[in-house]
Design a protein around this motif. Structure first.
Motif, mmCIF file in Angstrom:
data_model
loop_
_atom_site.group_PDB
_atom_site.id
_atom_site.type_symbol
_atom_site.label_atom_id
_atom_site.label_comp_id
_atom_site.label_asym_id
_atom_site.label_seq_id
_atom_site.Cartn_x
_atom_site.Cartn_y
_atom_site.Cartn_z
ATOM 1 N N THR A 29 -9.997 65.063 55.916
ATOM 2 C CA THR A 29 -10.839 66.012 55.175
ATOM 3 C C THR A 29 -12.312 65.622 55.226
ATOM 4 O OG1 THR A 29 -9.002 66.575 53.778
ATOM 5 C CG2 THR A 29 -11.168 67.081 52.902
ATOM 6 N N LYS A 30 -12.589 64.306 55.138
ATOM 7 C CA LYS A 30 -14.013 63.903 55.128
ATOM 8 C C LYS A 30 -14.695 64.273 56.448
ATOM 9 C CE LYS A 30 -13.868 59.093 56.675
ATOM 10 N NZ LYS A 30 -14.220 57.713 56.419
ATOM 11 N N TYR A 31 -13.930 64.275 57.522
ATOM 12 C CA TYR A 31 -14.520 64.647 58.816
ATOM 13 C C TYR A 31 -14.749 66.164 58.869
ATOM 14 C CZ TYR A 31 -13.039 59.927 59.918
ATOM 15 O OH TYR A 31 -12.855 58.568 59.893
ATOM 16 N N SER A 143 -17.014 55.365 75.490
ATOM 17 C CA SER A 143 -16.772 55.523 74.042
ATOM 18 C C SER A 143 -15.261 55.412 73.837
ATOM 19 C CB SER A 143 -17.311 56.858 73.523
ATOM 20 O OG SER A 143 -16.693 57.949 74.164
ATOM 21 N N PRO A 144 -14.744 54.199 73.984
ATOM 22 C CA PRO A 144 -13.288 54.020 73.953
ATOM 23 C C PRO A 144 -12.739 54.072 72.530
ATOM 24 C CG PRO A 144 -14.391 51.909 74.182
ATOM 25 C CD PRO A 144 -15.474 52.947 74.175
ATOM 26 N N PRO A 145 -11.418 54.086 72.387
ATOM 27 C CA PRO A 145 -10.819 53.996 71.036
ATOM 28 C C PRO A 145 -11.167 52.641 70.396
ATOM 29 C CG PRO A 145 -9.190 54.744 72.659
ATOM 30 C CD PRO A 145 -10.383 54.277 73.434
ATOM 31 N N TRP A 146 -11.506 52.715 69.117
ATOM 32 C CA TRP A 146 -11.859 51.492 68.369
ATOM 33 C C TRP A 146 -10.669 50.961 67.570
ATOM 34 C CZ3 TRP A 146 -16.828 53.700 65.555
ATOM 35 C CH2 TRP A 146 -17.785 54.043 66.523
ATOM 36 N N GLY A 147 -9.526 51.614 67.698
ATOM 37 C CA GLY A 147 -8.354 51.198 66.919
ATOM 38 C C GLY A 147 -8.185 52.018 65.651
ATOM 39 N N GLY A 148 -8.749 53.233 65.636
ATOM 40 C CA GLY A 148 -8.574 54.130 64.487
ATOM 41 C C GLY A 148 -9.663 53.937 63.439
ATOM 42 N N PRO A 149 -9.612 54.790 62.369
ATOM 43 C CA PRO A 149 -10.670 54.774 61.357
ATOM 44 C C PRO A 149 -10.714 53.480 60.532
ATOM 45 C CG PRO A 149 -9.267 56.735 61.172
ATOM 46 C CD PRO A 149 -8.603 55.819 62.145
ATOM 47 N N MET A 150 -9.728 52.602 60.711
ATOM 48 C CA MET A 150 -9.723 51.347 59.946
ATOM 49 C C MET A 150 -10.619 50.284 60.586
ATOM 50 S SD MET A 150 -7.745 52.207 57.566
ATOM 51 C CE MET A 150 -7.033 50.790 56.729
ATOM 52 N N TYR A 151 -11.332 50.659 61.632
ATOM 53 C CA TYR A 151 -12.167 49.690 62.351
ATOM 54 C C TYR A 151 -13.155 48.968 61.424
ATOM 55 C CZ TYR A 151 -16.182 52.747 61.858
ATOM 56 O OH TYR A 151 -17.202 53.472 61.317
ATOM 57 N N ASN A 152 -13.538 49.679 60.333
ATOM 58 C CA ASN A 152 -14.586 49.108 59.470
ATOM 59 C C ASN A 152 -14.031 48.216 58.360
ATOM 60 O OD1 ASN A 152 -13.479 51.026 57.880
ATOM 61 N ND2 ASN A 152 -15.274 52.368 57.772
ATOM 62 N N LYS A 153 -12.744 47.909 58.439
ATOM 63 C CA LYS A 153 -12.160 47.040 57.401
ATOM 64 C C LYS A 153 -12.425 45.562 57.681
ATOM 65 C CE LYS A 153 -10.672 50.535 55.136
ATOM 66 N NZ LYS A 153 -11.879 51.148 54.555
ATOM 67 N N MET A 183 -22.531 51.890 75.939
ATOM 68 C CA MET A 183 -21.319 51.722 75.119
ATOM 69 C C MET A 183 -21.583 52.239 73.713
ATOM 70 S SD MET A 183 -20.051 47.916 76.257
ATOM 71 C CE MET A 183 -18.296 47.984 75.911
ATOM 72 N N PHE A 184 -20.674 53.093 73.239
ATOM 73 C CA PHE A 184 -20.759 53.620 71.871
ATOM 74 C C PHE A 184 -19.786 52.806 71.026
ATOM 75 C CE2 PHE A 184 -19.709 57.131 68.745
ATOM 76 C CZ PHE A 184 -20.950 57.111 68.133
ATOM 77 N N LEU A 185 -20.319 52.114 70.024
ATOM 78 C CA LEU A 185 -19.520 51.074 69.355
ATOM 79 C C LEU A 185 -19.633 51.139 67.830
ATOM 80 C CD1 LEU A 185 -20.608 48.265 71.826
ATOM 81 C CD2 LEU A 185 -18.286 49.211 71.623
HETATM 82 P P1 MGP Z 1 -16.164 56.767 60.427
HETATM 83 O O1 MGP Z 1 -16.691 55.474 59.934
HETATM 84 O O2 MGP Z 1 -14.686 56.924 60.517
HETATM 85 O O3 MGP Z 1 -16.755 57.992 59.641
HETATM 86 O O4 MGP Z 1 -16.740 57.044 61.893
HETATM 87 P P2 MGP Z 1 -17.842 58.041 58.464
HETATM 88 O O5 MGP Z 1 -18.055 59.468 58.142
HETATM 89 O O6 MGP Z 1 -19.056 57.240 58.865
HETATM 90 O O7 MGP Z 1 -17.011 57.356 57.310
HETATM 91 P P3 MGP Z 1 -17.443 56.515 56.046
HETATM 92 O O8 MGP Z 1 -16.239 56.598 55.144
HETATM 93 O O9 MGP Z 1 -17.712 55.133 56.529
HETATM 94 O O10 MGP Z 1 -18.659 57.164 55.454
HETATM 95 C C1 MGP Z 1 -18.132 57.177 62.171
HETATM 96 C C2 MGP Z 1 -18.291 57.680 63.587
HETATM 97 O O11 MGP Z 1 -17.813 56.672 64.481
HETATM 98 C C3 MGP Z 1 -17.462 58.912 63.939
HETATM 99 O O12 MGP Z 1 -18.150 60.089 63.610
HETATM 100 C C4 MGP Z 1 -17.265 58.768 65.432
HETATM 101 O O13 MGP Z 1 -18.404 59.287 66.108
HETATM 102 C C5 MGP Z 1 -17.247 57.265 65.623
HETATM 103 N N1 MGP Z 1 -15.889 56.757 65.803
HETATM 104 C C6 MGP Z 1 -15.027 56.409 64.827
HETATM 105 N N2 MGP Z 1 -13.883 55.936 65.380
HETATM 106 C C7 MGP Z 1 -12.724 55.467 64.661
HETATM 107 C C8 MGP Z 1 -14.039 55.973 66.752
HETATM 108 C C9 MGP Z 1 -13.216 55.584 67.851
HETATM 109 O O14 MGP Z 1 -12.094 55.107 67.729
HETATM 110 N N3 MGP Z 1 -13.750 55.746 69.089
HETATM 111 C C10 MGP Z 1 -15.010 56.273 69.275
HETATM 112 N N4 MGP Z 1 -15.464 56.409 70.514
HETATM 113 N N5 MGP Z 1 -15.793 56.657 68.247
HETATM 114 C C11 MGP Z 1 -15.315 56.498 66.993
#
Ligand code: MGP
Ligand code: SAH
Length: 240
Positions: A29-31, A143-153, A183-185
């Motif tokens: 939803t946030k996206y 801009s490869p997969p980062w391992g899902g949205p949990m990358y920032n944990k 590279m997009f990271l």
């Molecule tokens: P985010 O941190 O999941 O979103 O991703 P947001 O809105 O910053 O969440 P918040 O809760 O931290 O505020 C931020 C951006 O990173 C996304 O819009 C994508 O462009 C990029 N991104 C995120 N992931 C998980 C990937 C990935 O696996 N691969 C690539 N290429 N980009 C990603």
């Protein structure tokens, strides 16, 4: 008489068009709320899937990255639903867009048509790692997969966490095609490792690191590696 309870913001979001539209988990939803930052023409028929929602490069960032490649032949090695491909197609000499997932390529084709650049991209369904030896281009965009949205944990995202191979291997494969690599990271990536990638290359590469913000919030970082003239001049001066 029972008073009607005010719906919380979360409840509204969960029952919002977002849920109906993306049809998957509430995590997306946030996206969906950022949809016009991702694609300004979202309402004109953009197609996304779950991975597309959380991975697509926001349009304003993709525009800037593409501007750096103006007039060049670019290979978008992990093209997804086409956030970057579309912007490359607008300003580059030609674009090759590769994704391993046929459904993503279908969506990318549709999305490029929404932006009127459908005929300016060569699409390939395939594995970048396997295709690499046959690829030729001026700039490689990774801009490869980062391992899902949990990358920032994790506090510090290290290059070994990238997929489908660690960042060192991906970089080495890319270098066999061109030294001009973008590279997009993740925003929490270990910057020292990126500097190491540049300095350990032979010859050492120039590196520029850009923080990418949308609405004042940092979303990601872009690393631009190149065999730049400025850097070569520096070397020449030292040698002289
Ligand atoms: P985010 O941190 O999941 O979103 O991703 P947001 O809105 O910053 O969440 P918040 O809760 O931290 O505020 C931020 C951006 O990173 C996304 O819009 C994508 O462009 C990029 N991104 C995120 N992931 C998980 C990937 C990935 O696996 N691969 C690539 N290429 N980009 C990603
Ligand atoms: N930059 C894209 C998002 C890329 S997300 C955009 O703006 O839309 C990463 C993509 O890499 C996913 O679509 C996934 O299917 C693809 N991928 C994963 N492994 C791959 C491989 N070995 N070769 C090519 N693509 C791959």
């Amino acid at each position: 008489m029972a008073r009607k309870r005010k719906r919380s913001r979360l409840e509204k979001a969960i029952n919002s068009p977002a849920e109906k539209e993306h049809g998957t988990s509430p995590n997306l939803t946030k996206y969906w709320f950022q949809r016009y930052d991702l694609f300004s023409k979202y309402d004109q028929g953009i197609e996304m899937d779950e991975e597309g929602w959380y991975s697509v490069t926001p349009e304003a960032i993709a525009v800037k990255q593409a501007e750096r490649c103006r007039g060049k032949v670019v290979i978008d090695c992990f093209s997804g639903v086409g956030g970057n491909t579309i912007q490359f197609a607008k300003v580059c000499a030609s674009v090759i867009a590769i994704d391993i997932d046929p459904a993503k390529v279908e969506m990318a084709i549709n999305n490029a048509m929404v932006y009127g650049v459908g005929d300016r991209v060569d699409y390939v369904v395939g594995d970048f790692i396997h295709l690499a030896p046959s690829l030729k281009g001026d700039v490689l965009f990774l801009s490869p997969p980062w391992g899902g949205p949990m990358y920032n944990k994790v506090e510090s995202y290290t290059l070994d966490m990238l997929q489908p191979k660690d960042g060192y291997s991906l970089f080495q494969i890319a270098q066999s095609i061109t030294p001009n690599i973008i590279m997009f990271l993740p925003r929490n990536v270990d910057l020292a490792q990126l500097e190491e990638l540049a300095w350990l290359s032979s010859p050492p590469l120039n590196l520029e690191i850009e923080e990418n913000c949308v609405g004042g919030k940092i979303k990601a970082i872009t690393a631009y590696f190149s065999c730049s003239a400025v850097y070569l001049e520096k070397i020449r001066t030292i040698i002289a």
